[in-house]
Design an enzyme around this catalytic site. Structure first.
Site, PDB file in Angstrom:
ATOM      1  N   GLY A  16       0.803  -1.226   0.000  1.00 47.45           N
ATOM      2  CA  GLY A  16       0.000   0.000   0.000  1.00 47.45           C
ATOM      3  C   GLY A  16       0.834   1.274   0.000  1.00 47.45           C
ATOM      4  N   ALA A  89       2.049   2.412   9.595  1.00 44.45           N
ATOM      5  CA  ALA A  89       1.275   1.179   9.860  1.00 44.45           C
ATOM      6  C   ALA A  89      -0.109   1.574  10.348  1.00 44.45           C
ATOM      7  CB  ALA A  89       1.981   0.333  10.913  1.00 44.45           C
ATOM      8  N   TYR A 151     -11.567   4.371  14.097  1.00 46.28           N
ATOM      9  CA  TYR A 151     -10.515   4.841  13.185  1.00 46.28           C
ATOM     10  C   TYR A 151     -10.367   6.368  13.302  1.00 46.28           C
ATOM     11  CZ  TYR A 151      -7.931   5.195   8.733  1.00 46.28           C
ATOM     12  OH  TYR A 151      -6.988   5.433   7.761  1.00 46.28           O
ATOM     13  N   THR A 186      -6.062   0.574  -1.744  1.00 42.43           N
ATOM     14  CA  THR A 186      -5.056  -0.346  -1.174  1.00 42.43           C
ATOM     15  C   THR A 186      -5.832  -1.515  -0.556  1.00 42.43           C
ATOM     16  OG1 THR A 186      -5.172   0.656   1.019  1.00 42.43           O
ATOM     17  CG2 THR A 186      -3.544   1.594  -0.495  1.00 42.43           C
TER      18      THR A 186
END
Ligand code: NAP
Length: 247
Positions: A16, A89, A151, A186
């Site tokens: 990605g 990450a 998130y 991705t």
């Protein structure tokens, strides 16, 4: 090692956006440690062709401080220094807040926010004047999207961490900035339905998704920008402009 050659650590560099950041750093002649839980055995095509010793694939979980310390020690023992740390990450798990599994919440916050802190703390003893930390945020950290509380919270937290650390580290000449990608296709976004993709594309002023290489190019400029710290830099086709820039 030449004077212009820098040592980079890119977390989540195996695929990605992270992989594009790694490729760009290698293409610019740097040495790059590529960290992920399941590292690839092969090096990137560019590295294979010429100088294999400019890339180090490291296995570590950003949630595990002991593993990170081993990984950083390996970089130092191979190359003797660390100049640029990219906290890329990331993990996405969605779900309405009322039914969100607390384990999902913990995993997302542990990876995206606490993981970045652990990487920075492991790297910090080796960072010197001129070093640069680039954190990878997300537009959702600034704009509410339903079903994305974990998130969004982790990425909003990463923005706060960026600003706090930029001040803490300024006297040591270490810069800390946040690059905020827009939507890029991705593994992370491959599960989005075509309908969801279309409606998100409609919200982007440039009318298209970003390419990982376009994000990587900005990460490289930011890493090299000697008078920039504590900055939030969207690379999002204008998405942030539709609701106002972060302060
Ligand atoms: P991706 O394709 O899912 O790649 C994630 C990378 O992170 C992989 O290399 C993965 O490798 C690594 N990783 C995940 N958990 C890890 C852990 N606990 N420890 C170490 N490595 C870990 O994601 P991406 O789309 O390229 O996203 C990269 C970053 O950009 C993320 O921070 C994401 O939040 C952000 N971002 C992405 C988009 C987008 O549209 N794609 C938009 C905004 C922001 P392993 O699984 O082997 O560990």
């Amino acid at each position: 090692m030449s004077n212009s050659e820098k040592v980079w650590l890119v977390t989540g560099g195996s695929r990605g956006i992270g992989q594009a950041i790694v490729e760009r750093a290698l293409a610019d002649g740097n040495r790059v440690a590529v960290l992920s839980r399941n590292p690839k055995k092969d090096k990137t095509e560019a590295t294979n062709k010429e100088n294999n010793d400019r890339q180090l694939n490291l296995a570590a979980d950003v949630c595990d401080e002991a593993q990170l310390q081993v990984a950083v020690e390996q970089i130092i023992s191979e190359w003797g220094r660390l100049d640029v740390v990219v906290n890329n990450a990331g993990l996405h798990r969605g779900g309405k807040t009322s039914s969100l599994d607390l384990e999902d919440w913990e995993a997302v916050v542990q990876t995206n926010l606490s993981g970045a802190l652990k990487v920075i703390r492991s790297a910090e003893p080796h960072l010197e004047q001129g070093a640069s930390i680039v954190n990878i945020g997300a537009v959702v950290g600034f704009r509410g999207f339903p079903g994305d509380a974990a998130y969004a919270s982790s990425k909003a937290g990463l923005a706060g961490l960026t600003r706090a650390l930029s001040i803490e580290y300024a006297k040591r000449g270490i810069r800390v900035n946040l690059v905020i990608p827009g939507l890029v296709f991705t593994d992370m976004t491959s599960g989005l339905s075509e309908k969801a993709m279309d409606s998100m594309r409609d919200m982007i002023p440039l009318g298209r998704l970003g390419e990982a290489a376009e994000i990587a190019a900005v990460v490289h400029s930011v890493a090299a920008a000697t008078y920039m710290t504590g900055a939030f830099i969207p690379v999002d086709g204008g998405l942030m402009s539709t609701f106002g820039m972060p302060g």
